[in-house]
Scaffold this motif. Structure first.
Motif, PDB file in Angstrom:
ATOM      1  N   THR A   9     -79.294   3.628 -35.246  1.00 16.53           N
ATOM      2  CA  THR A   9     -80.258   2.589 -34.821  1.00 16.53           C
ATOM      3  C   THR A   9     -81.467   2.575 -35.755  1.00 16.53           C
ATOM      4  N   THR A  10     -81.595   3.630 -36.567  1.00 19.99           N
ATOM      5  CA  THR A  10     -82.733   3.657 -37.501  1.00 19.99           C
ATOM      6  C   THR A  10     -82.491   2.632 -38.604  1.00 19.99           C
ATOM      7  N   PRO A  11     -83.509   1.837 -38.922  1.00 22.06           N
ATOM      8  CA  PRO A  11     -83.308   0.873 -40.015  1.00 22.06           C
ATOM      9  C   PRO A  11     -82.792   1.578 -41.272  1.00 22.06           C
ATOM     10  N   LEU A  12     -81.946   0.908 -41.998  1.00 26.02           N
ATOM     11  CA  LEU A  12     -81.361   1.515 -43.190  1.00 26.02           C
ATOM     12  C   LEU A  12     -82.444   1.923 -44.178  1.00 26.02           C
ATOM     13  N   LEU A  25     -73.383   3.861 -48.622  1.00 22.76           N
ATOM     14  CA  LEU A  25     -73.422   2.740 -47.680  1.00 22.76           C
ATOM     15  C   LEU A  25     -72.269   1.790 -47.964  1.00 22.76           C
ATOM     16  N   SER A  26     -71.764   1.177 -46.922  1.00 27.88           N
ATOM     17  CA  SER A  26     -70.722   0.151 -47.121  1.00 27.88           C
ATOM     18  C   SER A  26     -71.385  -1.113 -47.663  1.00 27.88           C
ATOM     19  N   ASP A  27     -70.568  -2.025 -48.151  1.00 29.01           N
ATOM     20  CA  ASP A  27     -71.119  -3.284 -48.679  1.00 29.01           C
ATOM     21  C   ASP A  27     -71.857  -4.036 -47.576  1.00 29.01           C
ATOM     22  N   ASP A  28     -71.327  -3.973 -46.378  1.00 30.73           N
ATOM     23  CA  ASP A  28     -72.024  -4.644 -45.273  1.00 30.73           C
ATOM     24  C   ASP A  28     -73.379  -3.994 -44.988  1.00 30.73           C
ATOM     25  N   GLU A  29     -73.390  -2.677 -45.050  1.00 29.86           N
ATOM     26  CA  GLU A  29     -74.680  -1.987 -44.842  1.00 29.86           C
ATOM     27  C   GLU A  29     -75.657  -2.333 -45.965  1.00 29.86           C
ATOM     28  N   LEU A  33     -79.318  -3.768 -45.774  1.00 29.70           N
ATOM     29  CA  LEU A  33     -80.442  -3.122 -46.480  1.00 29.70           C
ATOM     30  C   LEU A  33     -81.221  -4.162 -47.279  1.00 29.70           C
ATOM     31  N   ALA A  34     -80.504  -5.077 -47.914  1.00 28.28           N
ATOM     32  CA  ALA A  34     -81.169  -6.110 -48.723  1.00 28.28           C
ATOM     33  C   ALA A  34     -82.090  -6.949 -47.845  1.00 28.28           C
ATOM     34  N   GLY A  35     -81.617  -7.254 -46.646  1.00 23.96           N
ATOM     35  CA  GLY A  35     -82.452  -8.045 -45.729  1.00 23.96           C
ATOM     36  C   GLY A  35     -83.714  -7.285 -45.333  1.00 23.96           C
ATOM     37  N   VAL A  63     -80.679  -3.989 -55.163  1.00 28.27           N
ATOM     38  CA  VAL A  63     -79.770  -3.210 -54.302  1.00 28.27           C
ATOM     39  C   VAL A  63     -78.443  -2.983 -55.023  1.00 28.27           C
ATOM     40  N   ALA A  64     -77.935  -4.018 -55.649  1.00 28.15           N
ATOM     41  CA  ALA A  64     -76.625  -3.896 -56.307  1.00 28.15           C
ATOM     42  C   ALA A  64     -76.693  -2.901 -57.469  1.00 28.15           C
TER      43      ALA A  64
END
Ligand SMILES: Cc1ncc(C[n+]2csc(CCOP(=O)(O)OP(=O)(O)O)c2C)c(N)n1
Ligand SMILES: CC(=O)[C@@H](O)[C@H](O)COP(=O)(O)O
Ligand SMILES: [Mg+2]
Length: 635
Positions: A9-12, A25-29, A33-35, A63-64
């Protein structure tokens, strides 16, 4: 602590301690994170001010890159570095960033001393590929360096230095990644044929065609030895991840990835702003409204622009040149009045100066309008193409002196020294906005050779400004207030501080003359002679590094044998410590030479030399003692 051990639940962003954490981190994560990173950047800059638009444009790229490459062993170099805030947030400086551009806080650009994830400092543009190639060749000689990634904007790519590096890298063939962050913006819309070329390459993508491939057009970069990839959507994080992973796998030489981005992406007020909120003061996130610093009057920039317009209205030979700083220099105002006589050459100061030299040789009256710090990039052109040919180029030098939050890389500290030592140059400094108008008029009329006038970031009083400046007698200063014991000889806008110091010294019973030198070259030697002859102490004050105006005065006095102790001479310049530290906002007021500094120096010197209160020794002999002659017993 492993990233995975923290509750989900902690923000990435709270879980990223180091860029290596991104690689678990997965691509979805990473998408999440980018957001979070974009929101954090907006929140941060809304409090600190700074460069917002460019940072928002590289959220996904940041991020990438950090998810695919392994800094600090892989070297990530940001060109200009004004877009590095997300990079700093991901590289262990999140907490520190709350003190961005403040005393003890992080710089607004990358800095080697700040982090191992900043392998190369920046702030002046177009250096990243040269530096990156240096790292790559060092690696190939055995240094423990991995991959090299240079992120350079379309604006920065327009500078000659970037092409010098591309030219060399394409020939050397070393493995290096250049990511062209193409948002079709410089500080203002970009200019130049390169921008047109990039626009053609990016058109399919920008017009929404899926693959975005620009097969129809071969990129300039392929012609220069790079393998060109793109254009790709610089905000499609998953696409970027796949592309970068693939390139990392296969590259065996120089690679250029053309990423199409939007400056200010993800924040409506930035995306809608003409300048995409390139540089902002603290602002209200909901409305985008920026805090307006209290202005005492019109900016020196505005006064300059209006004065130049007034001159140009009477003289069709006047043309103006800016190097991608139309807004910052006021040339955008000139361009609105005289579109055909205004030239934005892109980030190309070297070209700007020699272009101006050609214009002058062609009979025009060019005003080459460049910040003091950026003019440094064109020094050989100033010497070789302008000074040695005696061409009447006019240099309007804005941001002279300390500039505050942009710190040491932007300090306009050196122009007095680097110009006043050149043959045939006339070098002026405006003490206020009225004087600035007079210097514009003086420069406009001066065809005898190159002439420069400097003025600081900030505002004048705006009081009683004339409609048009008056031509000043070349090489003549002026006495502003008369006194007897101490003479303060100011070069530039510290004159106001000298007048304030005169007031407080008078309360100590010390009588002070204040003079405005106006010229560092040619010096007003008659004024200097008079001041030295009729005072116990002469102090020169300038907002510049040692080796400028004061040095010239000392050199003159030494040559006349007048440094003989009859009159003490001191020079007040910007100490290296003022110039070298990131002069953050709150330091700005005190870091500049002010009345207190002047008063302390005067009182201290007089006390040490026992001159306080003594009547002035006015030298009335038929001529000056020749250097080295018997000292006149003055004590
Ligand atoms: C030598 C030099 N000249 C001028 C500047 C001022 N400047 C800072 S950022 C910028 C525009 C950079 O455009 P781009 O590289 O496209 O980056 P973006 O802001 O679009 O992300 C300019 C002209 C500078 N930093 N260095
Ligand atoms: C990043 C850069 O070099 C410019 O944006 C610079 O910060 C502008 O300085 P001013 O704010 O003084 O115009
Ligand atoms: Mg750009």
């Amino acid at each position: 602590m492993s990233l995975l051990s923290v509750s989900s639940t902690t923000p990435l962003l709270d879980r990223v301690r180091d860029p290596s954490d991104l690689r678990v981190l997965s691509d979805d994560e990473l998408l999440c994170l980018a957001g979070e990173l974009r929101s954090e950047t907006i929140n941060l800059v809304s409090e600190t001010g700074g460069h917002l638009g460019s940072s928002l444009g590289v959220i996904e790229l940041t991020v990438a890159i950090h998810a695919v490459f392994d800094t600090p062993r892989d070297k990530l170099i940001w060109d200009v570095g004004h877009q590095c805030y997300p990079h700093k947030l991901l590289t262990g400086r999140r907490a520190a960033m709350r003190a961005l551009r403040k005393k003890g806080g992080p710089s607004g650009f990358t800095r080697r001393t700040e982090s191992e994830h900043d392998p190369f400092g920046a702030a002046h543009s177009s250096t990243s590929i040269s530096a990156g190639l240096g790292f790559a060749v060092a690696r190939d000689f055995g240094a423990d360096i991995g991959d090299v990634v240079c992120v350079i904007g379309d604006g920065a790519m327009s500078a000659g230095m970037a092409f010098e590096a591309i030219n060399n890298a394409g020939a050397l063939g070393r493995r290096i990644y250049v990511i062209l962050n193409d948002n079709a913006m410089s500080i203002s819309p970009p200019t130049g044929a390169l921008s047109t070329h990039l626009g053609k390459l990016a058109a399919p993508l920008r017009s929404g065609q899926e693959d975005g491939s620009s097969a129809a057009i071969t990129s300039l970069f392929e012609q220069l030895g790079f393998s060109y990839h793109g254009p790709v959507d610089g905000h499609d994080l998953k696409g970027l991840l796949a592309t970068l992973r693939g390139l990392r796998q296969d590259a065996d030489g120089p690679v250029l990835l053309h990423a199409v981005t939007r400056k200010g992406a993800g924040y409506v007020h930035a995306e809608q702003a003409a300048d995409k909120l390139h540089g902002v003061t603290p602002f209200d996130i909901a409305t985008g409204a920026q805090a307006k610093p209290r202005a005492t009057g019109p900016s020196f920039t505005k006064v300059f622009a209006n004065a130049l317009i007034a001159e140009a209205e009477c003289d069709p030979r006047i043309v103006a040149i800016t190097a991608a700083m139309a807004g910052g220099t006021g040339i955008d105002m000139f361009a609105r009045a005289f579109p055909e006589r205004s030239f934005d050459v892109g980030i190309a100061e070297q070209h700007a100066v020699t272009f101006a030299a050609g214009l002058a040789a062609g009979g025009m009256r060019p005003f080459c309008t460049i910040y003091s710090t950026f003019l440094q990039r064109a020094y050989d052109q100033i010497v070789h193409d302008v000074a040695l040919q005696g061409l009447p180029v006019r240099f309007a030098i804005d941001r002279a002196g300390l500039v505050g939050a942009d710190g040491p890389t932007h300090a306009g500290a050196f122009d007095i020294g680097y110009l006043a030592n050149l043959p045939g140059f006339t070098v002026m400094a405006a003490s206020d906005d009225t004087e600035l108008m007079h210097m514009v008029a003086t420069a406009a009329a001066h065809d005898a050779g190159p002439i420069a006038f400097r003025y600081p970031r900030g505002e004048g009083s705006g009081i009683d400004l004339p409609a048009k400046g008056s031509i000043l007698p070349i090489g003549r200063g002026r006495v502003v207030e008369t006194g007897s014991t101490v003479a303060l000889l100011s070069f530039g806008t510290r004159l106001g501080q000298c007048l304030a110091a005169r007031q407080s010294l008078a309360e100590r019973g010390i009588s002070v003359t204040v003079a405005d030198a106006r010229f560092a070259k040619p010096l007003d030697t008659a004024l200097i002679d008079e001041l030295v002859s009729n005072h116990r102490l002469l102090v020169t004050i300038e907002e510049g590094a040692t080796g400028g105006f004061g040095a010239l005065v000392l050199h003159y006095l030494a040559g006349r044998g007048m440094l003989d102790g009859r009159c003490g001479v001191r020079t007040m310049t910007l100490p290296d410590s003022f110039i070298a530290q990131a002069a953050p906002d709150e330091m700005y007021a005190t870091a500049r030479l002010n009345a207190d500094h002047i008063e302390q120096l005067v009182v201290g010197t007089l006390a040490r030399t026992g001159r306080e209160g003594q009547p002035p020794l006015s030298y009335t002999g038929p001529e000056r003692p020749s250097p080295g002659s018997r000292r006149i017993a003055a004590e």
